[in-house]
Design a protein around this motif. Sequence first.
Motif, short mmCIF file in Angstrom:
data_model
loop_
_atom_site.label_atom_id
_atom_site.label_comp_id
_atom_site.label_asym_id
_atom_site.label_seq_id
_atom_site.Cartn_x
_atom_site.Cartn_y
_atom_site.Cartn_z
N ALA A 41 0.84 -1.21 0.00
CA ALA A 41 0.00 0.00 0.00
C ALA A 41 0.86 1.25 0.00
N VAL A 42 1.93 1.26 0.83
CA VAL A 42 2.83 2.42 0.89
C VAL A 42 3.53 2.62 -0.45
N HIS A 43 4.00 1.51 -1.03
CA HIS A 43 4.70 1.58 -2.31
C HIS A 43 3.75 2.07 -3.42
N GLY A 44 2.52 1.57 -3.37
CA GLY A 44 1.53 1.99 -4.35
C GLY A 44 1.22 3.47 -4.24
N GLN A 45 1.11 3.97 -2.98
CA GLN A 45 0.85 5.39 -2.77
C GLN A 45 2.01 6.23 -3.28
N SER A 46 3.24 5.73 -3.03
CA SER A 46 4.42 6.44 -3.49
C SER A 46 4.43 6.55 -5.02
N ASN A 47 4.14 5.43 -5.69
CA ASN A 47 4.09 5.46 -7.16
C ASN A 47 2.98 6.36 -7.66
N PHE A 48 1.84 6.35 -6.93
CA PHE A 48 0.70 7.18 -7.32
C PHE A 48 1.09 8.66 -7.31
N GLU A 49 1.81 9.08 -6.25
CA GLU A 49 2.23 10.47 -6.15
C GLU A 49 3.29 10.80 -7.20
N GLU A 50 4.20 9.84 -7.44
CA GLU A 50 5.25 10.08 -8.42
C GLU A 50 4.69 10.24 -9.82
N ASP A 51 3.58 9.55 -10.11
CA ASP A 51 2.96 9.67 -11.44
C ASP A 51 2.60 11.12 -11.73
N PHE A 52 2.20 11.86 -10.67
CA PHE A 52 1.82 13.25 -10.86
C PHE A 52 3.03 14.18 -10.85
N ASP A 53 4.09 13.80 -10.14
CA ASP A 53 5.24 14.66 -9.99
C ASP A 53 6.29 14.48 -11.08
N ASP A 54 6.35 13.29 -11.69
CA ASP A 54 7.42 12.99 -12.61
C ASP A 54 7.51 13.98 -13.77
N HIS A 55 6.35 14.35 -14.31
CA HIS A 55 6.37 15.23 -15.48
C HIS A 55 7.02 16.56 -15.13
N ASP A 56 6.64 17.12 -13.96
CA ASP A 56 7.17 18.40 -13.56
C ASP A 56 8.65 18.29 -13.18
N LYS A 57 9.04 17.14 -12.57
CA LYS A 57 10.44 16.95 -12.19
C LYS A 57 11.34 16.88 -13.41
N SER A 58 10.84 16.34 -14.49
CA SER A 58 11.65 16.18 -15.69
C SER A 58 11.69 17.48 -16.49
N TRP A 59 10.82 18.45 -16.19
CA TRP A 59 10.79 19.71 -16.92
C TRP A 59 11.98 20.58 -16.54
N LYS A 60 12.60 21.17 -17.51
CA LYS A 60 13.74 22.05 -17.26
C LYS A 60 13.63 23.26 -18.17
N GLU A 61 13.77 24.43 -17.58
CA GLU A 61 13.67 25.66 -18.36
C GLU A 61 14.94 25.87 -19.18
N ILE A 62 14.76 26.28 -20.41
CA ILE A 62 15.91 26.49 -21.29
C ILE A 62 16.62 27.80 -20.91
N ALA A 63 17.85 27.93 -21.38
CA ALA A 63 18.63 29.15 -21.13
C ALA A 63 17.96 30.34 -21.80
N LEU A 64 18.00 31.47 -21.13
CA LEU A 64 17.30 32.66 -21.60
C LEU A 64 18.18 33.49 -22.53
N GLN A 65 17.58 33.97 -23.61
CA GLN A 65 18.24 34.91 -24.52
C GLN A 65 17.31 36.12 -24.67
N LEU A 66 17.78 37.26 -24.23
CA LEU A 66 16.96 38.47 -24.32
C LEU A 66 16.87 38.95 -25.76
N PRO A 67 15.70 39.39 -26.18
CA PRO A 67 15.52 39.85 -27.56
C PRO A 67 16.01 41.28 -27.75
N ALA A 68 15.95 41.74 -28.97
CA ALA A 68 16.26 43.15 -29.26
C ALA A 68 15.13 44.01 -28.71
N ALA A 69 15.41 45.28 -28.52
CA ALA A 69 14.39 46.20 -28.02
C ALA A 69 13.23 46.27 -29.00
N PRO A 70 12.02 46.41 -28.49
CA PRO A 70 10.85 46.44 -29.39
C PRO A 70 10.81 47.70 -30.24
#
Length: 198
Positions: A41-70
């Motif tokens: 039951a504990v292992h199942g709950q852990s996997n259940f929570e990880e199913d929701f967190d995994d996508h966000d954990k794997s997300w990584k913001e790319i390096a920022l490049q500022l544009p030219a002035a508008p």
Amino acid sequence: MPSTFPPTASNAGLAAPSLLARARITKRLAIFVLLANAVAAVHGQSNFEEDFDDHDKSWKEIALQLPAAPRAENLLPFYVSPTATQTFALDAKSLTVGADDVVRYTLVTTSASGAKNISYEGIRCQLRHKKLYAFGHPDGSWSRSRRDQWEPISNNAANRQHAALAADYFCQDGMVAGKAVKIIESIRSAAIHAVIIK
């Protein structure tokens, strides 16, 4: 013919340990089953929570490049709300959809007195969050924002520019509504339509 004699002391001594041993084994098996179920039951709950967190954990913001002035010729005005106290326009040349699914753009905000504020921002459709990366200066330079963290988008303010961009142009069903060209075309079409109505 079966024996009618009562069990001897030796017979009773043999029977009692056998029953006692069986009872102990049964009890140990029951405890083992309960423990196994608890672990599962504990292992199942852990996997259940990880199913929701995994996508966000794997997300990584790319390096920022500022544009030219508008530049004024590249600004696309967009409607925010009837109670807005400022007007808003997006720099078409700055709008990008990153590999991290963040829509980034330069926003030009103009007050009723004509004062302009330039900011480089991002919207993440999956979580409906916004981020302020930098402020633009009249000389075309940028200064980093001290609040460059993701924050929820509010839909309650009079100047709900982020909510308007997310809901009307950038996002659809928690995902980016298309490539940068499609988003820009959508904003441009809405602006043309608003001018025609006026």
